[in-house]
Design a protein around this motif. Structure first.
Motif, PDB file in Angstrom:
ATOM      1  N   ASP A 254      -1.661   3.215  -3.138  1.00  0.00           N
ATOM      2  CA  ASP A 254      -2.271   2.443  -4.315  1.00  0.00           C
ATOM      3  C   ASP A 254      -2.464   0.831  -4.015  1.00  0.00           C
ATOM      4  O   ASP A 254      -4.192   1.335  -4.508  1.00  0.00           O
TER       5      ASP A 254
ATOM      6  N   ASN B 238       8.610   7.389   2.109  1.00  0.00           N
ATOM      7  CA  ASN B 238       7.569   8.196   0.992  1.00  0.00           C
ATOM      8  C   ASN B 238       7.375   7.538   0.465  1.00  0.00           C
ATOM      9  O   ASN B 238       5.807   6.958   0.180  1.00  0.00           O
TER      10      ASN B 238
ATOM     11  N   ARG C 198       3.239   5.479  -0.516  1.00  0.00           N
ATOM     12  CA  ARG C 198       2.693   5.611  -1.327  1.00  0.00           C
ATOM     13  C   ARG C 198       2.397   4.760  -2.628  1.00  0.00           C
ATOM     14  O   ARG C 198       1.503   3.996  -3.031  1.00  0.00           O
TER      15      ARG C 198
END
Length: 328
Positions: free
Chosen positions: A262, A254, A258
């Motif tokens: 980004d 996870n 992320r």
């Protein structure tokens, strides 16, 4: 009194341990076992052990210390095989990357008379860029000037803990105690995640319709990033690590998603300046880590009390590092 050490698994770690202890052979009798003929031949030719045995039972029956230098997925079946052959007070040490599952297997399998301390070896910085695997990249100084993570079982005696500390020091390492869950969290980031990244890159590449042509141009960077899959035992060990370490694995995946999102968002907005800033900070962070790693410069590392030498240090006349006024 001569200490008998059984080394089960004569790959890079097991062979390096045997080579490091060669100078103590008058006091330590090294018995080795490996199912690989290549590893056995290397051990015979390079003074890794004093004796090779063909069966696990013969390797461990008289051993004071049993070193399981094995892939994670082999630890449990080997423990089940040797449990009844262990002598009273024997110390079992493993070098697998995860400790929570190993502790569980130890408590299920080992008789009450045996003790357990888990090792998490950190190799010498000089060898970080050796890309091969196996006994051919074993070194007598593989663990020198590096940490050796130690995790003890709940019922492990003080005598066995002291023996494990002495054992790590004989290899040139600095003992670093941790609990199993904390160590697994650390190793998930530094050991498991890089392998998952390699697996992801390989899957994306091999599943791509353009791989047939792209593979012709895959070079040094691609080879380095996927290098961990050059280990024969990697697929089974990685699958075992993921299943036996699900919470950390899912958390890291996870976090990775992320991080990629980004970077994707900054790419979509054409924010080259921000991307340059991020990548520069990452490069600086890596440079700082590598400099500290080369010097073993970890100011937060807890000191180990070695004022009372254990059985190994008494036997070999080894007292550990001398203290200085600054240490007190």
């Amino acid at each position: 009194m001569k200490i008998q050490l059984a080394i089960l698994g004569l790959g890079q770690i097991g062979s390096s341990v045997g080579m490091a202890l060669a100078k103590y052979k008058e006091n330590i009798h090294r018995v080795g076992h490996d199912k690989s003929r290549k590893a056995v031949n290397f051990a015979k030719e390079n003074d890794v052990v004093d004796k090779i045995t063909l069966t696990l039972s013969n390797a461990v029956k008289d051993a004071d210390i049993i070193l399981l230098a094995l892939p994670l997925q082999e630890i449990q079946p080997v423990l089940e095989h040797i449990a009844l052959d262990l002598k009273e007070g024997a110390l079992v040490i493993d070098t697998a990357p995860l400790k929570v599952p190993v502790l569980g297997w130890i408590e299920e399998t080992l008789p009450q008379r045996a003790n357990y301390v888990g090792f998490t070896p950190v190799i010498k910085a000089a060898y970080l860029e050796e890309w091969k695997y196996g006994p051919e990249v074993a070194h007598a100084d593989l663990f020198e000037n590096s940490l050796m993570g130690l995790v003890s079982g709940r019922k492990t005696t003080e005598k066995s803990i002291n023996m494990a500390i002495n054992f790590a020091q004989l290899l040139g390492a600095t003992p670093y105690f941790s609990d199993a869950a904390e160590m697994d969290g650390l190793m998930s980031t530094t050991h498991l995640l890089p392998q998952l990244l390699a697996a992801s890159l390989l899957k994306i590449s091999l599943d791509s319709p353009g791989w047939r042509e792209a593979r012709k141009f895959a070079g040094k960077i691609y080879s380095q990033l996927t290098n961990s899959f050059g280990q024969d035992d990697l697929p089974g060990e990685l699958a075992s690590a993921v299943i036996n370490n699900q919470e950390n694995t899912i958390r890291l995946i996870n976090d990775l998603i992320r991080s990629l999102i980004d970077i994707r968002d900054l790419t979509e907005t054409s924010d080259q300046e921000k991307l340059d800033e991020i990548f520069t900070k990452l490069q600086q962070g890596r440079d700082l880590w590598l400099a500290d790693r080369r010097e073993n410069r970890w100011i937060e590392t807890p000191k180990i009390d070695v004022s009372r030498p254990g059985i190994l240090s008494q036997l070999l006349g080894f007292r550990g590092p001398k203290t200085t006024p600054e240490d007190k």
